[in-house]
Design an enzyme around this catalytic site. Structure first.
Site, mmCIF file in Angstrom:
data_model
loop_
_atom_site.group_PDB
_atom_site.id
_atom_site.type_symbol
_atom_site.label_atom_id
_atom_site.label_comp_id
_atom_site.label_asym_id
_atom_site.label_seq_id
_atom_site.Cartn_x
_atom_site.Cartn_y
_atom_site.Cartn_z
ATOM 1 N N HIS A 77 34.032 63.484 -36.365
ATOM 2 C CA HIS A 77 33.711 64.867 -36.704
ATOM 3 C C HIS A 77 33.664 65.682 -35.409
ATOM 4 O O HIS A 77 32.696 66.376 -35.112
ATOM 5 C CB HIS A 77 32.388 64.953 -37.470
ATOM 6 C CG HIS A 77 32.485 64.433 -38.872
ATOM 7 N ND1 HIS A 77 32.920 65.208 -39.923
ATOM 8 C CD2 HIS A 77 32.216 63.214 -39.391
ATOM 9 C CE1 HIS A 77 32.923 64.493 -41.037
ATOM 10 N NE2 HIS A 77 32.495 63.267 -40.731
ATOM 11 N N ASP A 124 33.938 54.629 -46.596
ATOM 12 C CA ASP A 124 33.312 55.952 -46.539
ATOM 13 C C ASP A 124 32.898 56.364 -47.954
ATOM 14 O O ASP A 124 32.951 57.544 -48.319
ATOM 15 C CB ASP A 124 34.257 56.987 -45.922
ATOM 16 C CG ASP A 124 33.554 58.293 -45.527
ATOM 17 O OD1 ASP A 124 32.317 58.286 -45.402
ATOM 18 O OD2 ASP A 124 34.247 59.317 -45.371
ATOM 19 N N ASN A 160 40.826 61.796 -39.707
ATOM 20 C CA ASN A 160 40.041 62.708 -40.536
ATOM 21 C C ASN A 160 38.915 63.331 -39.737
ATOM 22 O O ASN A 160 38.235 62.667 -38.955
ATOM 23 C CB ASN A 160 39.471 61.969 -41.754
ATOM 24 C CG ASN A 160 40.559 61.391 -42.640
ATOM 25 O OD1 ASN A 160 40.663 60.182 -42.801
ATOM 26 N ND2 ASN A 160 41.393 62.249 -43.205
ATOM 27 N N ARG A 190 51.493 68.733 -26.977
ATOM 28 C CA ARG A 190 50.939 69.290 -25.734
ATOM 29 C C ARG A 190 49.425 69.102 -25.647
ATOM 30 O O ARG A 190 48.881 69.002 -24.547
ATOM 31 C CB ARG A 190 51.274 70.792 -25.635
ATOM 32 C CG ARG A 190 52.744 71.098 -25.436
ATOM 33 C CD ARG A 190 52.971 72.557 -25.050
ATOM 34 N NE ARG A 190 54.380 72.850 -24.881
ATOM 35 C CZ ARG A 190 55.173 73.314 -25.832
ATOM 36 N NH1 ARG A 190 54.662 73.552 -27.041
ATOM 37 N NH2 ARG A 190 56.450 73.555 -25.610
ATOM 38 N N ALA A 234 32.208 67.198 -45.053
ATOM 39 C CA ALA A 234 31.202 67.322 -46.110
ATOM 40 C C ALA A 234 29.790 67.175 -45.560
ATOM 41 O O ALA A 234 28.984 66.379 -46.048
ATOM 42 C CB ALA A 234 31.471 66.289 -47.196
ATOM 43 N N ASP A 262 42.773 54.761 -48.973
ATOM 44 C CA ASP A 262 42.660 55.045 -50.404
ATOM 45 C C ASP A 262 43.826 55.850 -50.958
ATOM 46 O O ASP A 262 43.847 56.198 -52.140
ATOM 47 C CB ASP A 262 41.355 55.774 -50.701
ATOM 48 C CG ASP A 262 41.243 57.130 -49.999
ATOM 49 O OD1 ASP A 262 42.119 57.452 -49.177
ATOM 50 O OD2 ASP A 262 40.265 57.861 -50.274
#
Length: 403
Positions: free
Chosen positions: A211, A290, A235, A243, A156, A264
């Site tokens: 990220h 978060d 995430n 592999r 996001a 959550d």
């Protein structure tokens, strides 16, 4: 401030103004199960004098009877974007304070305010505002999540505003925070990533891998350069492959790394949570929220940076594309889920919610556990692990609400 279409978890008006725990005399909390660094004490006691824990044993002394309850250290959230309808990235000072108060009502007595990707000048300006709140003791510092992240794993975050983590740009945010930068998330495989990790370490700022589209080898290089946190493990990063194990394996196996987990029920399958605890151990897990604006506020439409978010039944997703956009989690809910659904030992959950993040921030001499001399930050839970009281620095933020 966003306007929700429905209210869920709205803060109780009677608890928004902290009340002193004591008026000169010590306050003794008795009868509860008290979770100490050495383990859980049945029929335990906590003695509070002023803003500090004075003792964890006072034989023969009567006080507030909390029989049937738990007393645990106040929660420490190192990754939080807002709550109560307010954003730490874009809200006014009053709105940011409302977001902080919202999370305090749910047991988070120490909070690091997180930003999201934005224009560099805008982020530097926000850092200035948030640093003032840190200097006043309202927050424990600033976490920059973006803009130095991978467009392949942006989640996001606005792709147009992403950039490579060049050390000069990273230094600009550190300087803007005036000594209050605590953590910065970056995709270390991008140009300048490893040099930026070293820069962050040099300035006492936690380098967090997140990220990211990094390989196992690239992630290991970042850890060797000084990265010590996995931003919401699993995430916004490649999945674990047999592999191509990717960043997850490298972050889980290295004892130098603390892994963030969003417990959550949306971000992680229970098996993934168990995997993290098994391989990292309870000493290396930090539960985070978060959270975005809707935490403790309600469903509806919100802005996360420049992106519009729809919150429905407590789950936040981008209007365009449908990616998960943070959470509406509060740490009291994370605690209850961990104990009642994930069946984790209470002592391990306390480590993940309090002791480990406090140690990571370098403030475990003051918070993160119930020990004499430390801040009187504590949470009272009933037998079902529902929140019944919150104390911060010797003042009741909530309750105690006893049946």
């Amino acid at each position: 401030m966003a306007t929700p279409t429905g209210a869920r978890g709205t803060a109780r008006p009677a608890t928004t103004h902290p009340q002193p725990a004591t008026a000169g005399a010590p306050l003794v909390l008795t009868g509860a199960r008290v979770v100490l660094p050495t383990g859980t004490v049945e029929n335990g006691q906590v003695v509070v004098e002023g803003t500090r824990v004075a003792a964890t044993s006072a034989p023969g002394v009567q006080g507030v009877d909390l029989t049937g309850h738990w007393i645990v250290p106040g929660f420490v959230d190192i990754h939080n974007h807002g709550g109560g309808g307010a954003s730490f990235t874009s809200g006014t000072v009053d709105e940011v304070l409302q977001g902080i108060r919202t999370h305090r009502l749910h047991g988070t007595t120490t909070l690091v305010a997180s930003t999201v990707t934005g224009d560099m000048d805008f982020l530097a300006h926000r850092a200035g505002l948030l640093s003032e709140l840190a200097e006043q003791g309202e927050i424990a510092g600033i976490h920059f999540e973006g803009p130095f992240i991978s467009p392949c794993r942006k989640g996001a975050h606005s792709e147009e505003l992403l950039r490579d983590p060049q050390p000069a740009d990273v230094r600009k945010l550190i300087d803007a925070a005036r000594g209050q930068a605590r953590m910065l998330t970056l995709a270390t495989e991008l140009p300048g990533g490893i040099d930026s990790v070293r820069l962050l370490v040099e300035h006492g700022v936690i380098a967090a891998v997140g990220h990211t589209d990094a390989t196992y080898e690239q992630t290991a290089e970042a850890i060797d350069a000084g990265a010590t946190v996995a931003t919401h493990l699993f995430n916004a990063m490649p999945t674990l492959g047999h592999r191509s194990p990717g960043p997850i394996a490298a972050l889980l196996e290295d004892e130098r790394v603390t892994v963030e987990l969003i417990n959550d029920g949306t971000h992680l399958h229970p098996a993934a949570l168990e995997l993290a605890f098994r391989h990292a151990g309870a000493e290396r897990v930090a539960f985070i929220t978060d959270a975005m604006d809707a935490a403790g506020f309600g469903d509806g439409r919100y802005m996360l940076g420049p992106l519009e978010v729809e919150v429905s039944e407590g789950v936040a997703r981008l209007v365009e594309g449908g990616s998960i956009a943070g959470s509406t989690l509060t740490l009291d809910r994370a605690f209850k889920r961990a104990v009642t659904i994930d069946r984790l030992p209470v002592e391990d959950v306390v480590r993940a919610l309090s002791a480990n993040p406090a140690r990571l921030l370098g403030v475990d001499d003051r918070i993160g556990s119930l020990e004499p001399g430390k801040d009187a930050d504590l949470v009272v839970l009933d037998a079902d692990f529902d929140l019944k009281g919150v104390m911060r620095r010797g003042e009741w933020v909530v309750g105690p609400q006893l049946d």
